[in-house]
Scaffold this motif. Sequence first.
Motif, mmCIF file in Angstrom:
data_model
loop_
_atom_site.group_PDB
_atom_site.id
_atom_site.type_symbol
_atom_site.label_atom_id
_atom_site.label_comp_id
_atom_site.label_asym_id
_atom_site.label_seq_id
_atom_site.Cartn_x
_atom_site.Cartn_y
_atom_site.Cartn_z
ATOM 1 N N TYR A 1 0.835 -1.204 0.000
ATOM 2 C CA TYR A 1 0.000 0.000 0.000
ATOM 3 C C TYR A 1 0.872 1.257 0.000
ATOM 4 O O TYR A 1 0.586 2.227 -0.707
ATOM 5 C CB TYR A 1 -0.928 0.008 1.213
ATOM 6 N N GLU A 2 1.966 1.236 0.777
ATOM 7 C CA GLU A 2 2.879 2.382 0.815
ATOM 8 C C GLU A 2 3.533 2.584 -0.548
ATOM 9 O O GLU A 2 3.734 3.724 -0.985
ATOM 10 C CB GLU A 2 3.944 2.175 1.896
ATOM 11 N N GLU A 3 3.852 1.482 -1.210
ATOM 12 C CA GLU A 3 4.431 1.572 -2.561
ATOM 13 C C GLU A 3 3.443 2.231 -3.511
ATOM 14 O O GLU A 3 3.803 3.123 -4.289
ATOM 15 C CB GLU A 3 4.788 0.175 -3.067
ATOM 16 N N TRP A 4 2.181 1.793 -3.443
ATOM 17 C CA TRP A 4 1.150 2.384 -4.296
ATOM 18 C C TRP A 4 0.965 3.869 -3.990
ATOM 19 O O TRP A 4 0.904 4.698 -4.899
ATOM 20 C CB TRP A 4 -0.172 1.646 -4.090
ATOM 21 N N ALA A 5 0.890 4.211 -2.702
ATOM 22 C CA ALA A 5 0.645 5.605 -2.306
ATOM 23 C C ALA A 5 1.781 6.520 -2.743
ATOM 24 O O ALA A 5 1.562 7.695 -3.057
ATOM 25 C CB ALA A 5 0.444 5.696 -0.796
ATOM 26 N N SER A 6 3.001 5.987 -2.803
ATOM 27 C CA SER A 6 4.148 6.811 -3.182
ATOM 28 C C SER A 6 4.251 6.996 -4.695
ATOM 29 O O SER A 6 4.865 7.954 -5.170
ATOM 30 C CB SER A 6 5.449 6.175 -2.665
ATOM 31 N N LYS A 7 3.641 6.087 -5.455
ATOM 32 C CA LYS A 7 3.764 6.145 -6.909
ATOM 33 C C LYS A 7 2.524 6.669 -7.612
ATOM 34 O O LYS A 7 2.607 7.208 -8.703
ATOM 35 C CB LYS A 7 4.082 4.747 -7.465
ATOM 36 N N SER A 8 1.369 6.475 -7.001
ATOM 37 C CA SER A 8 0.112 6.763 -7.698
ATOM 38 C C SER A 8 -0.097 8.254 -7.912
ATOM 39 O O SER A 8 0.204 9.077 -7.052
ATOM 40 C CB SER A 8 -1.073 6.189 -6.911
ATOM 41 N N SER A 9 -0.620 8.565 -9.084
ATOM 42 C CA SER A 9 -1.012 9.952 -9.364
ATOM 43 C C SER A 9 -2.530 10.079 -9.307
ATOM 44 O O SER A 9 -3.077 11.173 -9.412
ATOM 45 C CB SER A 9 -0.516 10.376 -10.759
ATOM 46 N N SER A 10 -3.199 8.944 -9.146
ATOM 47 C CA SER A 10 -4.660 8.927 -9.058
ATOM 48 C C SER A 10 -5.045 8.117 -7.827
ATOM 49 O O SER A 10 -4.968 6.889 -7.837
ATOM 50 C CB SER A 10 -5.267 8.286 -10.318
ATOM 51 N N TYR A 11 -5.431 8.803 -6.766
ATOM 52 C CA TYR A 11 -5.695 8.133 -5.489
ATOM 53 C C TYR A 11 -7.099 7.535 -5.474
ATOM 54 O O TYR A 11 -8.056 8.144 -5.004
ATOM 55 C CB TYR A 11 -5.474 9.107 -4.330
ATOM 56 N N ASP A 12 -7.178 6.324 -6.008
ATOM 57 C CA ASP A 12 -8.444 5.605 -6.073
ATOM 58 C C ASP A 12 -8.773 5.064 -4.683
ATOM 59 O O ASP A 12 -8.022 4.254 -4.135
ATOM 60 C CB ASP A 12 -8.333 4.460 -7.078
ATOM 61 N N PRO A 13 -9.898 5.477 -4.100
ATOM 62 C CA PRO A 13 -10.230 5.005 -2.750
ATOM 63 C C PRO A 13 -10.449 3.497 -2.673
ATOM 64 O O PRO A 13 -10.329 2.916 -1.598
ATOM 65 C CB PRO A 13 -11.515 5.769 -2.407
ATOM 66 N N LYS A 14 -10.736 2.851 -3.797
ATOM 67 C CA LYS A 14 -10.922 1.395 -3.772
ATOM 68 C C LYS A 14 -9.670 0.691 -3.286
ATOM 69 O O LYS A 14 -9.749 -0.341 -2.617
ATOM 70 C CB LYS A 14 -11.293 0.887 -5.174
ATOM 71 N N THR A 15 -8.508 1.234 -3.635
ATOM 72 C CA THR A 15 -7.250 0.636 -3.205
ATOM 73 C C THR A 15 -7.095 0.755 -1.691
ATOM 74 O O THR A 15 -6.785 -0.221 -1.001
ATOM 75 C CB THR A 15 -6.060 1.312 -3.912
ATOM 76 N N MET A 16 -7.329 1.944 -1.183
ATOM 77 C CA MET A 16 -7.218 2.177 0.248
ATOM 78 C C MET A 16 -8.271 1.409 1.037
ATOM 79 O O MET A 16 -8.021 0.917 2.143
ATOM 80 C CB MET A 16 -7.323 3.680 0.522
ATOM 81 N N ASN A 17 -9.466 1.262 0.452
ATOM 82 C CA ASN A 17 -10.565 0.591 1.156
ATOM 83 C C ASN A 17 -10.241 -0.850 1.524
ATOM 84 O O ASN A 17 -10.762 -1.386 2.505
ATOM 85 C CB ASN A 17 -11.833 0.604 0.290
ATOM 86 N N ILE A 18 -9.388 -1.505 0.729
ATOM 87 C CA ILE A 18 -9.047 -2.909 0.991
ATOM 88 C C ILE A 18 -8.366 -3.034 2.349
ATOM 89 O O ILE A 18 -8.735 -3.881 3.172
ATOM 90 C CB ILE A 18 -8.140 -3.458 -0.125
ATOM 91 N N LEU A 19 -7.373 -2.188 2.584
ATOM 92 C CA LEU A 19 -6.664 -2.215 3.870
ATOM 93 C C LEU A 19 -7.555 -1.664 4.978
ATOM 94 O O LEU A 19 -7.573 -2.189 6.100
ATOM 95 C CB LEU A 19 -5.374 -1.396 3.744
#
Length: 509
Positions: A374-392
């Motif tokens: 998740y930290e890897e995604w948050a550091s690279k993503s330019s589009s913060y899709d809440p679906k990704t965060m919702n999983i954790l």
Amino acid sequence: MLLHLLTPSSVAPARPSPRRPCAAAAVTVRCASSSAASPSSSSAAAVAAAGQQVANVHSYGTVDFERRPALRWSSLYRRVAVGNGGRPVGRILADWDEGERRLDKWELCRIAKELRKFRRFNLALQVYDWMTERRDRFPLSASDMAIQLDLVAKVRGVPDAEEYFEKLPDPLKDKRTYGSLLNVYAQAKMKEKTENTFELMRKKGFATDTLPFNVLMNFYVDIEEPEKASTVTDEMKKRNVAFDVCTYNIWIRSCAAMKDADGMERVFNEMIADESVVSNWTTYTTLASMHIKFENFEKAEECLKEAEKRTTGRDKKCFHFLITLYSHLQKKEEVYRIWNRYKATFHTIHNLGYQEVLSALVRLGDIEGAELLYEEWASKSSSYDPKTMNILLAWYSREGFVVKAEQTLNRFVEKGGNPKPNTWEILATAYLKNNQLSEALSSMEKAAAVTSASKWRPRLTNVETLLAYFKDKNDTESANRLMSVLESRGCAENEEYKSLINTYAFAAA
């Protein structure tokens, strides 16, 4: 599910190559050889005049055009996908069309196709709506109408899709638009309308291709009448309608739904014997998922190995299925192996890829790995899709880690992410488990306040927990606040919610 089969892969004619002016070819400038005498002043003037003629030809913009960096469709796609300051898609397209470069149909259909691929249906529909308003420039074919019909159903609902279909000119009501309407009804699990539309397609001579039969088979599996799928295949054989890989895959699923393992093997063997069909990774992932349901884990793993052999560097979906199915087999090392192969194959990993792996790691109980990912995604993503965060966030909620859930959501918002209604309800569920009823109600209010096309409604269990608590404490003010949430989301007229409201009648006071 079957949408990508609804229309030919070519939505619009291939984009023509830019034409280069050829007028310069008519001007030939001959240079004297080294052995020739120096040109006279008159011949020098002729050469200069010829050179000026060439310059005039190229002054129409050819040289400038060739030197100008290409404006690719993907540049405009990114503007549309990220919203470009929250502006409507139509305004973004109009600004580009007027200020950057005149748009053509190929570009717009390509952008809409990409948006559909990532389930950005509302944005894709706005692209088609913009073209529809300019039909003199962008004539829409029956294939375009079929896509637009499907998008209308996804974004605005089945009634609007039906109205859209009724308004189509008769020449455009062909097998493509009827097929799209059939798929709309099937996805909505509307049995009578699905079967009636298929029968109408039969009468009109539109049920001659594989697609409508596949839609009907898949529909019967979805509504838990899998035994009817074989009657569809029988009709296909009778009418000499060719099977494709999708037909066999759905047939295999129908056997699995009936817990008929022998039937699965029989259908698979029939597919292998069918020389017109080449089994691909979808067949083996379908078989693997069915074997997992039957707890035939060894066979499932064998199927996944066969699926791996058929992966290509162009299809991310196969990697998604492999990651998910290996996690169901509790094969953590295989999940990481496929993920590393995935990252080595594709230069860009989109949100969906991270979502599949995050879900797999949570399923495996590897929360430490999930947090690192998740930290890897948050550091690279330019589009913060809440679906990704919702999983954790959902895992923290289930396990009662309220503080971690709050911290994760706060950091997501700080980075520019916009939580969806279900994001706030996930947090509300965590608060309810921790007996923080006031905080849970506030989260529900935040969920209801989100302006979006979401059809979110609060979970009945959460509503009941809050209503029971407020009644027990005689907290009329909080109960009325919850009622406002329900009314704002159209729940007050729903029978299930009305039953709860009546049970705790004081809430309406």
